[in-house]
Write a protein that holds these residues in place. Structure first.
Motif, PDB file in Angstrom:
ATOM      1  N   TRP A 276       0.885  -1.162   0.000  1.00  0.00           N
ATOM      2  CA  TRP A 276       0.000   0.000   0.000  1.00  0.00           C
ATOM      3  C   TRP A 276       0.922   1.211   0.000  1.00  0.00           C
ATOM      4  CZ3 TRP A 276      -2.140  -3.338   4.212  1.00  0.00           C
ATOM      5  CH2 TRP A 276      -3.311  -4.017   3.807  1.00  0.00           C
ATOM      6  N   MET A 277       0.685   2.141  -0.899  1.00  0.00           N
ATOM      7  CA  MET A 277       1.651   3.227  -1.046  1.00  0.00           C
ATOM      8  C   MET A 277       0.977   4.545  -1.402  1.00  0.00           C
ATOM      9  SD  MET A 277       3.268   1.410  -4.370  1.00  0.00           S
ATOM     10  CE  MET A 277       2.158   0.502  -5.449  1.00  0.00           C
ATOM     11  N   SER A 278       1.640   5.633  -1.011  1.00  0.00           N
ATOM     12  CA  SER A 278       1.216   6.950  -1.454  1.00  0.00           C
ATOM     13  C   SER A 278       1.692   7.129  -2.891  1.00  0.00           C
ATOM     14  CB  SER A 278       1.796   8.039  -0.547  1.00  0.00           C
ATOM     15  OG  SER A 278       3.199   8.042  -0.606  1.00  0.00           O
ATOM     16  N   SER A 279       1.348   8.236  -3.496  1.00  0.00           N
ATOM     17  CA  SER A 279       1.587   8.391  -4.936  1.00  0.00           C
ATOM     18  C   SER A 279       2.971   8.909  -5.291  1.00  0.00           C
ATOM     19  CB  SER A 279       0.552   9.350  -5.523  1.00  0.00           C
ATOM     20  OG  SER A 279       0.665  10.628  -4.910  1.00  0.00           O
ATOM     21  N   GLY A 293       0.727  -3.668  -6.003  1.00  0.00           N
ATOM     22  CA  GLY A 293       0.252  -2.870  -4.888  1.00  0.00           C
ATOM     23  C   GLY A 293      -0.917  -1.985  -5.224  1.00  0.00           C
ATOM     24  N   VAL A 294      -1.200  -1.071  -4.309  1.00  0.00           N
ATOM     25  CA  VAL A 294      -2.341  -0.172  -4.399  1.00  0.00           C
ATOM     26  C   VAL A 294      -1.879   1.223  -4.007  1.00  0.00           C
ATOM     27  CG1 VAL A 294      -4.691   0.284  -3.611  1.00  0.00           C
ATOM     28  CG2 VAL A 294      -3.845  -2.076  -3.704  1.00  0.00           C
ATOM     29  N   ILE A 295      -2.236   2.224  -4.802  1.00  0.00           N
ATOM     30  CA  ILE A 295      -1.907   3.618  -4.502  1.00  0.00           C
ATOM     31  C   ILE A 295      -3.095   4.282  -3.813  1.00  0.00           C
ATOM     32  CG2 ILE A 295      -1.486   5.893  -5.527  1.00  0.00           C
ATOM     33  CD1 ILE A 295       0.191   4.494  -7.666  1.00  0.00           C
ATOM     34  N   ALA A 296      -2.817   4.991  -2.736  1.00  0.00           N
ATOM     35  CA  ALA A 296      -3.862   5.718  -2.014  1.00  0.00           C
ATOM     36  C   ALA A 296      -3.334   7.082  -1.612  1.00  0.00           C
ATOM     37  CB  ALA A 296      -4.296   4.928  -0.779  1.00  0.00           C
ATOM     38  N   TYR A 297      -4.199   8.082  -1.624  1.00  0.00           N
ATOM     39  CA  TYR A 297      -3.731   9.431  -1.321  1.00  0.00           C
ATOM     40  C   TYR A 297      -4.852  10.247  -0.686  1.00  0.00           C
ATOM     41  CZ  TYR A 297      -1.251  13.854  -1.876  1.00  0.00           C
ATOM     42  OH  TYR A 297      -0.613  15.035  -1.638  1.00  0.00           O
TER      43      TYR A 297
END
Length: 388
Positions: A276-279, A293-297
Motif C-alpha cells: 500500500w503506497m502513497s503516490s 500494490g495499491v496507490i492511495a492518497y
C-alpha cells in the motif's frame, strides 16, 4: 520559531552546491554525487538537502528535507519558516560563492531561488559567475505549464527524468536533456524483491502531513485483511526518526496490530508480497522492483479541490501515467482511500498467483522506457559546467 543554523564547510571553496528539499530528490541526487566523486575525487561538495547527500560525502549545510510539506495550504502554514530558510540560503550562497548550483526538483523553492540569484546578479543569467542547473523537471505536463518561459530566463540547463518531458521545452531556448531515471540506471539495485510469502509493505510517504492522513487507512485495511490472512505480517517504511515517531503515535490507535507490524528505516532486498503506497517516488520504485500494490492518497480538502481544478493528468502514480494504456496500480483518492477499498484490492493481489510474472514484465518495460540514451546525469552536469 525554531532556530535555523546553516553550517560552514571546512574547505575554502565550493565547486558544487546541491539543493534538494524532499526525500526523493535527496536520494536521487546522492546517486549523482557518488558518481561525480568517482570521477572527480577532489571535488568540494555542499548540500542544502538531507542525509543521503551527507552520507555520499557532501557537506550538509542545512537539512532542508526535514521541512518537506505538500500542498498550497501546508506551505502557507509554514510560510515564515520557509521565508527565513530562503533568506539564509541566499546569504550562504553570497558568502561561499559556489561555482555551480544543482537545483533538484522542489520547484516552489528552487525556481524562486534561481530567480532571486539572477535578480541579485549572482547567477550567470544575471551577469554573475554561478552556473545554475535544474535536475528533475517540474511536472509541466500536469499543471502550470507556463513556468517553462520563466525557467529559460533563470536556468542554464535542465536534466529531465522522462523522455516525453523534452517536448515541454521545445518552444523555449532552455537546453533540456533526457538523462535517464536513476531507477533505470544499470548500477541501481531495487530495495524491493517480490515474494508471495513476504510481508505486506506500507509506504505512507516522507512528509508528516501526508503520513498522518493516509497511514490510518493503511492500518485499517491491514486490520480487515488479517481476518482472511491471519498469518501475514506487515512492515512500515519510514525515512526518518521524525516520521518513525509519528507512525508510532498513529499506531497507538491500533494496539492489536503492534505485534504484527514492524517499523523499518533501512531496506535492502526487502521481500514483500504487495504494497500500500502513497503516490510519490516510492510507488515508482515499487514498479521498478516488480512489486504489485495499491496507490492511495489523502490531501488537505482545499488542496485536493484546487488540484482537481488545475491538474491535467488522469492518474497520480507515475507508473500509471507512463503506462496509461494499462495502468498497473489501482488508485484510491480522498474518501475512497479507506480501509475497505484498500483491503479488497490487496486481497485480489494476494489471490492472483500470476501477479509476480505480470509485474516483472512491467518492471522490464519501465527500465527500457526510462534508461539513459546518450548521456547520464553525471555526463550532463560535467558537460554543462567546467567542473570536469
Amino acid at each position: 520559531m525554531r532556530e535555523i543554523n546553516f553550517s560552514s564547510p571546512d574547505f575554502d571553496r565550493i565547486d558544487l552546491l546541491i539543493i534538494a528539499g524532499e526525500a526523493s530528490g535527496d536520494e536521487h541526487s546522492s546517486l549523482i554525487v557518488g558518481k561525480i566523486k568517482e570521477r572527480l575525487p577532489k571535488i568540494k561538495l555542499a548540500a542544502i538537502g538531507g542525509r543521503c547527500l551527507e552520507k555520499k560525502g557532501a557537506h550538509l549545510v542545512y537539512p532542508l528535507v526535514d521541512h518537506a510539506v505538500v500542498g498550497v495550504f501546508e506551505v502557507l502554514k509554514n510560510y515564515n519558516l520557509f521565508k527565513k530558510i530562503f533568506s539564509k540560503t541566499i546569504s550562504w550562497i553570497k558568502k561561499y560563492n559556489p561555482e555551480v548550483i544543482l537545483l533538484v526538483d522542489y520547484p516552489g523553492f528552487n525556481l524562486r531561488l534561481a530567480k532571486e540569484l539572477k535578480k541579485q546578479g549572482l547567477s550567470s543569467k544575471g551577469g554573475g559567475e554561478i552556473k545554475i542547473l535544474q535536475y528533475i523537471s517540474p511536472q509541466l505536463w500536469a499543471w502550470k505549464s507556463k513556468r517553462r518561459f520563466e525557467m529559460e530566463k533563470i536556468l542554464d540547463s535542465l536534466g529531465v527524468l522522462f523522455p516525453f518531458e523534452i517536448e515541454c521545452y521545445q518552444d523555449t531556448k532552455l537546453n533540456a536533456f533526457f538523462v535517464g531515471h536513476p531507477f533505470a540506471d544499470r548500477d541501481y539495485n531495487s530495495p524491493f524483491l517480490y515474494d508471495p510469502n513476504g510481508s505486506l509493505l506500507m509506504l505512507p510517504g516522507s512528509r508528516e502531513q501526508a503520513v498522518g492522513r493516509i497511514l490510518p487507512s493503511f492500518l485499517q485495511a491491514y486490520q480487515i485483511l488479517l481476518r482472511k490472512f491471519p498469518q501475514i505480517k506487515a512492515k512500515i517504511l519510514v525515512p526518518s526518526k521524525k516520521i518513525r515517531n509519528l507512525v508510532m503515535n498513529l499506531m497507538d490507535d491500533f494496539p492489536n496490530l503492534k505485534t504484527n507490524v514492524e517499523i523499518i528505516e533501512k531496506i535492502s532486498s526487502l521481500k514483500t508480497c504487495g504494497a500500500w503506497m502513497s503516490s510519490g517516488t516510492m510507488s515508482l520504485a515499487c514498479a521498478f522492483g516488480g512489486i504489485p500494490g495499491v496507490i492511495a492518497y489523502r490531501a488537505h480538502p482545499m488542496t485536493y479541490l484546487l488540484g482537481k481544478f488545475l491538474v491535467k493528468v488522469p492518474y497520480l502514480g507515475m507508473a500509471n501515467i507512463l503506462l496509461r494504456e494499462s495502468p498497473p496500480y489501482p488508485e484510491f483518492i480522498q474518501g475512497k482511500a479507506n480501509g475497505k477499498n484498500l483491503s479488497f484490492s490487496m486481497e485480489r493481489i494476494l489471490k492472483n498467483d500470476q501477479i509476480g510474472f505480470e509485474f516483472e514484465a512491467i518492471s522490464k518495460k519501465l527500465v527500457e522506457m526510462l534508461k539513459a540514451r546518450e548521456q547520464e546525469a553525471v555526463d550532463w552536469i560535467l558537460q554543462e559546467t567546467m567542473l570536469g
